[in-house]
Design a protein around this motif. Sequence first.
Motif, PDB file in Angstrom:
ATOM      1  N   ALA B  19      23.506  64.913  59.462  1.00  0.00           N
ATOM      2  CA  ALA B  19      21.877  65.414  59.955  1.00  0.00           C
ATOM      3  C   ALA B  19      21.570  66.422  59.173  1.00  0.00           C
ATOM      4  O   ALA B  19      20.214  66.304  58.532  1.00  0.00           O
ATOM      5  CB  ALA B  19      21.974  65.617  61.128  1.00  0.00           C
ATOM      6  N   ASN B  39      10.804  61.731  60.261  1.00  0.00           N
ATOM      7  CA  ASN B  39      11.403  61.721  61.436  1.00  0.00           C
ATOM      8  C   ASN B  39      12.841  61.541  61.204  1.00  0.00           C
ATOM      9  O   ASN B  39      13.222  60.807  60.160  1.00  0.00           O
ATOM     10  CB  ASN B  39      10.904  60.629  62.050  1.00  0.00           C
ATOM     11  CG  ASN B  39       9.397  60.839  62.719  1.00  0.00           C
ATOM     12  OD1 ASN B  39       8.803  59.884  62.711  1.00  0.00           O
ATOM     13  ND2 ASN B  39       9.388  61.788  63.188  1.00  0.00           N
ATOM     14  N   GLY B  40      13.737  62.347  61.729  1.00  0.00           N
ATOM     15  CA  GLY B  40      15.119  62.227  61.664  1.00  0.00           C
ATOM     16  C   GLY B  40      15.441  62.844  60.274  1.00  0.00           C
ATOM     17  O   GLY B  40      16.793  62.567  60.043  1.00  0.00           O
ATOM     18  N   ALA B  41      14.809  63.675  59.625  1.00  0.00           N
ATOM     19  CA  ALA B  41      15.522  64.382  58.383  1.00  0.00           C
ATOM     20  C   ALA B  41      16.286  65.431  58.608  1.00  0.00           C
ATOM     21  O   ALA B  41      17.027  65.871  57.813  1.00  0.00           O
ATOM     22  CB  ALA B  41      14.061  64.923  57.597  1.00  0.00           C
ATOM     23  N   THR B  44      15.038  69.411  63.647  1.00  0.00           N
ATOM     24  CA  THR B  44      15.366  69.847  64.787  1.00  0.00           C
ATOM     25  C   THR B  44      16.970  70.333  64.957  1.00  0.00           C
ATOM     26  O   THR B  44      17.134  71.394  65.782  1.00  0.00           O
ATOM     27  CB  THR B  44      15.112  68.830  66.024  1.00  0.00           C
ATOM     28  OG1 THR B  44      13.779  68.802  66.198  1.00  0.00           O
ATOM     29  CG2 THR B  44      15.820  69.195  67.465  1.00  0.00           C
ATOM     30  N   GLU B  84      11.697  71.323  70.959  1.00  0.00           N
ATOM     31  CA  GLU B  84      11.086  70.237  70.610  1.00  0.00           C
ATOM     32  C   GLU B  84      10.775  69.222  72.015  1.00  0.00           C
ATOM     33  O   GLU B  84       9.691  68.797  72.306  1.00  0.00           O
ATOM     34  CB  GLU B  84      11.785  69.232  69.649  1.00  0.00           C
ATOM     35  CG  GLU B  84      11.092  67.835  69.515  1.00  0.00           C
ATOM     36  CD  GLU B  84      12.123  67.152  68.395  1.00  0.00           C
ATOM     37  OE1 GLU B  84      13.143  66.939  68.333  1.00  0.00           O
ATOM     38  OE2 GLU B  84      11.085  66.565  67.470  1.00  0.00           O
ATOM     39  N   HIS B 189       4.294  68.196  62.197  1.00  0.00           N
ATOM     40  CA  HIS B 189       4.115  67.137  61.423  1.00  0.00           C
ATOM     41  C   HIS B 189       2.572  67.164  61.057  1.00  0.00           C
ATOM     42  O   HIS B 189       1.867  66.357  60.570  1.00  0.00           O
ATOM     43  CB  HIS B 189       4.203  65.570  62.241  1.00  0.00           C
ATOM     44  CG  HIS B 189       5.980  65.222  62.157  1.00  0.00           C
ATOM     45  ND1 HIS B 189       6.564  65.229  61.063  1.00  0.00           N
ATOM     46  CD2 HIS B 189       6.684  65.284  63.221  1.00  0.00           C
ATOM     47  CE1 HIS B 189       7.685  64.863  61.512  1.00  0.00           C
ATOM     48  NE2 HIS B 189       7.710  65.093  62.704  1.00  0.00           N
TER      49      HIS B 189
END
Lengths: 278, 304
Positions: B19, B39-41, B44, B84, B189
Motif C-alpha cells: 500500500a 484512489n487506492g494510492a 489513508t 477518512e 481529491h
Amino acid sequence: MNSKNKKVMAIAKKEFMNNVRNKWVFILGIIFVGTILLTSAYGGMETRGEAGIRGFEFTINIGTSMVLLLSSVVAIMVGYKTVVEEVEDGNIGLLLTSELKRKEIVTAKFIGLSAVIASAIIGGLAIGGLVIGFAASFEGALDYLYFMILSFLFSLVFLSLAILMSSMVKKKSHALAGGIFLWLFFNIIYELVLFGLLVAREGMPDFAEGNFEFLFPEWYWFASLLSPNETFWMGVNVILGRYNLPDILSLPVITVILLLWIIVPLVLSLFIFEKKDL
Amino acid sequence: MSGVIKFRNLTKIYDGITAVDSLNLEVKKGEIFGFLGPNGAGKTTTIKAMMGLLKPTKGSIVVNGEKISTSAGISSSSVGYLPEVLDLWDNLSGEETLRFMSDLKGVSRSEVEKLLHKVGLSRAGDRKVKGYSKGMRQRLALAQSLLGKPDLLILDEPSTGLDPSGVAMVKNIIREHVDRGGTVFLSSHILPVVEEVAHRVGIIVEGKLRTVDSVSNLRDQLQIPTKMNILLSSNHKKVEKYLRKSPMIKSYSGSKNMLTVTCNKNDKKDILDLIEECGVDVVDFDIKEGSLEDIFLSFSRGDM
Ligand SMILES: Nc1ncnc2c1ncn2[C@@H]1O[C@H](COP(=O)(O)OP(=O)(O)OP(=O)(O)O)[C@@H](O)[C@H]1O
Ligand SMILES: [Mg+2]
C-alpha cells in the motif's frame, strides 16, 4: 486527579452512561430482584405448605444458577462491542488523539463497564437481599454478602472475556460469535467434558444413594478451576459448606482464582489490541 | 524550519499488497501539505500509520520528535485528526460529542459552542448525531479535530459530503489554522482547494511518492501547457491556417468565432499578436494556466 486519570475517567463515564440504559442490564436487574423474591416467597410451597420469604441460604441456592446463566450473558452483551465498534466506526482514531495509549483506552472501557455490571448485579442482589433480610431474618447475611462479591467477580470474568473477543477481532459480529461460544463452552461444554471424564474414570455415580458429598474426587475440583463457572460454583459450595472440597480450595483461594480469570483475559486483550492494525 | 512530521522509508504491506512503498517525506512546521494521489494510492494508509493506527512493515514516522508506534500512539503532540471514515457516536448530540472530546483531550469545554457555530451546526448542536445528515456529520467531525487548537491538523478528505459552502469553510479553517502557526497535513481529491491553499503537494501513486514540490514549481517543471479561449471578431477559419502552422501552438480547435489553443505559458502574447496580424480582432479571451489537476493527471496516468 491527574490529567491522564481524568481522561480515563471520561471514557469510563461515557461507557457507563451508554450502557447503564442498556436493556440487557435493566432486564438482568429486574430478573434478579424478581426471581429471588418470588422463589424465596413461593418456591417449595408444596413441601412447606405456606408462602413466605425464606432466608439467605435458600436464596443463594437459586441465585447461583441465575448468576451462572444470566449475568454471564449480560456481561457478554455489554462487553462484546466495546472495542471493536470504535474500530469499525473509526472513532478509535479520535480516542487516540487524547494522548491516551491503546492500553489505557481498553482499561478505561473495562472500568466503565465494570461499573455497569456492578450496578446490575450488586444492585439487583442487594435489593433482593435487603427485602429478604427484613422480611425473614438477617441470619446468614454475611454468606449472602460474599455470594454477592463472588457473583460480581464472576460477571467481571465474562466482561473480561468479552473485551478480549472485542479486542481480537475486526468485526462486531465476530466478537459476538466469540462471546456466545465462550458462554456455551463454560456453561455447557466444559461441564459435560468434566462429567464425561468423571464417568470414564470413576464409573457412573450412584445418584440414588444420595451421597453427593463424596461424589467428586479431588482431581475433579482442581480441573474445575479451569472454568470460571465451575470456580464460581465451588465458591458457592464453600460458602454453603456443601461437598467436601479439598482444604486448599478455601474461599480466599477461590476468590483469587476468579480474580485471575478476570485479569488474565484483560491483560491478554491489552497486549493483543496494542499491536493490532486498526 | 524544522520537520514536524518525518517519514523514513515508510512501507506498509497488507498481505501481499504494497500500500505504501518506501515513503520518505518531511513536513515542515507552519506548512500546509497537500497529499494527493488516485484512489487506492496509499494516502489513508500513510495517514493511519502516522496516527499510530497501523504498524509499518518497514520504516518509521517521527512526529514532533517522537517516534510513532501502535502502542504509544501519537501521544507526543497536540494533534487534531479527521479520519477518512468516521461514524461518530450516534447516541450523543453534537454538543455532547464535542464536550466528550474536550474532556478527552484535556482542553476547556468553552470552545464547544464557538466550534459548533464555526462549522454551521449551532442550531443542531443539541440534536443527536443519529439524526444528522452526512454533511452535518462531516462538519461535526471537522469541529472535533479543531478542539484545543492543536499544533498539527491531519485531515483525510475533509470535504467529503460537504456542500460548496462547506468546502469553502474547510479552506478557511485550514488557512486560519496555519495563520495561527499550525501545520496541516491534508489529503483531498478536491484539487482546486488544494491548489489554492497548499504550500507544497506530494503526489503518491501506487504507494510510491512520485513528486514533492510547490504547485507553481511543478507547473514549470512539467511544462504543462496554458490553455487560451479566444473570441474573435469573425469566424476562426480565417486564422486557422496560420495558427496551425505556428510552432507556438500545441493544439488547436475552433467553432464559429470561438477558438481554443494550448501553448507555452510565455507565448500567450505572441499568439494574440499573430491573430491580429491576420486582420482578425480579438474580442475577448481567457487563460487557464496548467492546473494542479493537469499536474495530478500527468502523474497518475503514469506518463511521467
Ligand atoms: N486493511 C486493509 N487490508 C488490505 N488492503 C488494504 C487495507 N487498507 C488498504 N488496503 C489497500 O492499500 C492500498 C492503499 O489504500 P489507501 O486506503 O491507503 O488508499 P487511498 O490513497 O487513501 O485511496 P482513496 O483515495 O480511495 O481514499 C489499496 O490498494 C487498498 O486496497
Ligand atoms: Mg483514502
